[in-house]
Design an enzyme around this catalytic site. Structure first.
Site, short mmCIF file in Angstrom:
data_model
loop_
_atom_site.label_atom_id
_atom_site.label_comp_id
_atom_site.label_asym_id
_atom_site.label_seq_id
_atom_site.Cartn_x
_atom_site.Cartn_y
_atom_site.Cartn_z
CB THR A 1 9.80 6.98 3.07
OG1 THR A 1 8.97 7.47 4.13
CG2 THR A 1 10.93 7.96 2.79
CG ASP A 2 5.90 1.49 2.93
OD1 ASP A 2 4.94 1.98 3.56
OD2 ASP A 2 5.87 0.34 2.47
#
Length: 593
Positions: free
Chosen positions: A322-323
């Site tokens: 994920t960011d």
């Protein structure tokens, strides 16, 4: 619980340090027929559930030392994690990785970084499941570089796009990767694989290779190969594409308006190319993309996007990260307790920088206990993460050494490579009066002024000062002066060089400065030191250049072009609306024999 120690899994990486154990594996297949996959799978099954969940998380931790932080960093760790040291953060939360930031005081000097890396690895290997950490950072180069001088700072993505050389892009990544590996950092959140087709994009811009999907695809794939040849896991970002947004996902939730057909034409090619190049990891974007998922969920939490498109359509079998989960874009619709659970349900593997790590881990454990997430789903992600660690040689040798730092970081050879690559990136946009190149042998008096943004990590800056210094070294008599006094000081100079930085539409202080300088009658040379869109928002100047970054290496390259020490070779990797087309770039006439 049996530990997966470096010794026990030493056969998990064969061949030279950092090399892929099985180069015959299909593109995008992390391990394929790698013989130790069964050993890794067995190791995952022996872990407790909390140990497995810990492997999913990559967190910040404060301090330059694993065990002896400054008092302020110890207090930050205590406030956010309930322990005082970075090593204790690793052991308490059984972390799979740690991400380095300058603001977390992880990146002081190369030797300190290497010591921190070794200290964190000792903590991980001496506790819990005994699995080495995957240490990571954002070292894109150009506008985003967490680790600065004396490490080598290279041209960023759009500068490489202007140079147009896949060989240079691969070489830059290989240099960058070798230095990161020497520091113990084995995952880089690069290359940016977004196609920047929106001049108003506030968060991507020069972090992208450009606006041509095929060019971006070729350069991103080249960088994947360069990083991974150096033993560092490349991480292509931000899937499914962040290049046509007008909101920064750090502070809001962007909406991507492309149709499915536009996505397939513009945004998909670079991600397909990096998957085919065997990229180790792909990072998701905190953006809503209605044409790909009408639910209103950000892509990070979207199963149709992460599993349906990235995994099934593109065939990606590596790690999905994920960011950062502390960004506003992923926190607007759901609470911090739900976000990590939904990311895993979507198909993500690594959960990056949760704002409340304890809450995030409790939420994942509770979701497994409640049956919302299965144990098999957790183990699937942990296996991918361990495969990546094995492929990058971490089970064989997770440590680095002072000698390796000295041999790899900021070497003369690497610094020369950075200069050579940058030399081909500066783009001459306009030279209607033939003002350039400046006759350095005549020692012209030059005034350098304009915007001085905060210098990228570890550069000598400010850019106007660096440019003046480099011009003087080439034979000119250049002086840097703040804008407040530049107009009055301009008369008597052969030219004024004005550095611009992200000029907004309409009237602005930068617009007024350029107009007032032109009114003095002294020739004005515009040097756009970040986004190349600036000339379209300013009066036409006697000459106009784009450097795509304000790091020392790009300022040196610009000085060489301005004085004719190097003929300009860069070509615009994005169009400048109303002024210059994609691919535009001038050069100087050949020198007569």
């Amino acid at each position: 619980m049996a530990a997966v120690t470096a010794a026990a899994a030493s056969s998990a990486a064969v061949g030279p340090r950092g090399a892929a154990p099985d180069d015959s594996r299909p593109p995008g297949e992390p391990l394929g027929g790698f013989p130790d996959r069964a050993r890794l799978r067995a190791a995952v099954s022996r872990m407790s559930l909390p140990e497995q969940v810990g492997q999913l998380f990559v967190s910040r931790a404060y301090g330059h030392s694993a065990t002896d932080p400054d008092a302020a960093d110890a207090e930050l760790n205590l406030a956010q994690f309930g322990v005082r040291t970075a090593a204790e953060v690793v052991t308490r939360y059984r972390l799979g990785g740690v991400v380095y930031f300058g603001w977390a005081h992880n990146t002081r000097t190369p030797h300190r970084i290497a010591e921190l890396s070794n200290g964190l690895q000792r903590a991980a290997l001496g506790s819990g499941a005994g699995v080495p950490l995957l240490l990571s950072t954002d070292q894109e180069h150009g506008a985003v570089a967490r680790i600065g001088r004396p490490a080598t700072l290279l041209p960023g993505a759009m500068a490489l796009g202007a140079g147009g050389s896949t060989a240079d892009a691969r070489r830059a990544a290989r240099v960058a990767g070798s230095e990161l590996a020497a520091l113990g950092v084995r995952q880089d959140y690069a290359p940016v694989s977004d196609v920047n087709v929106n001049p108003a994009n506030p968060v991507i811009g020069v972090r992208s290779f450009g606006a041509d999907p095929q060019a971006v695809a070729a350069l991103a794939a080249a960088q994947v190969r360069g990083y991974q040849e150096a033993g560092v896991a490349a991480t292509a970002k931000h899937f499914p594409g962040h290049g046509d947004t007008e909101t920064d996902s750090h502070v809001g939730l962007p909406v991507m308006r492309h149709t499915r057909a536009q996505w397939e034409e513009l945004d998909e090619p670079p991600f397909r190319a990096v998957v085919e190049a065997g990229v180790d990891a792909v990072m998701t974007a905190h953006i809503v993309f209605p044409a790909l998922d009408p639910s209103g969920d950000p892509a990070t939490l979207s199963r149709p996007i992460v599993t349906g498109i990235l995994r099934e359509r593109l065939g990606f079998r590596g790690v999905v990260v994920t960011d950062a989960l502390d960004m506003a874009g992923v926190r607007q619709k759901y609470g911090d307790d739900r976000v990590p659970v939904l990311a895993l349900k979507a198909g993500c593997d690594q959960l990056l920088n949760a704002p409340d790590l304890a809450l995030a881990q409790r939420s994942v454990l509770a979701a497994v206990e409640a049956g919302e997430l299965t144990r098999e789903r957790i183990e699937e992600s942990v296996l991918r993460i361990l495969e990546l660690k094995a492929r990058r040689g971490l089970f064989e040798d997770p440590y680095t050494s002072p000698a390796r730092v000295d041999a790899e970081v900021g070497t003369d050879g690497h610094l020369a490579a950075a200069d050579a690559i940058a030399a081909a990136t500066t783009t001459l946009l306009a030279n209607p009066l033939g003002l350039l190149p400046l006759d350095a042998e005549a020692g012209p008096r030059l005034l350098v002024t304009g915007t001085d943004p905060v210098s990228p990590t570890g550069t000598t800056g400010p850019p106007t000062g660096v440019l003046a210094r480099e011009l003087t070294a080439l034979g000119c008599r250049a002086t840097a002066l703040a804008p407040a006094g530049a107009v009055a000081a301009a008369p008597g100079h052969a030219a004024v060089l004005v550095c611009t930085y992200n000029v907004p539409e309409g009237e602005s202080p930068q617009h007024a400065l350029v107009a007032d300088l032109i009114a003095t009658g002294v020739p004005v040379v515009l040097v756009a030191i970040r986004n190349p869109y600036d000339p379209a928002r300013l009066p036409r100047c006697a000459a106009e250049l784009a450097t795509y970054s304000w790091t020392d290496v790009e300022m040196r390259a610009a000085a060489r072009v301005l004085t004719g020490a190097r003929r300009p070779a860069g070509r615009l990797p994005v169009p400048v609306p109303g002024r210059y087309p994609l691919g535009h770039g001038l050069s100087y006439p050949p020198v007569a024999p």
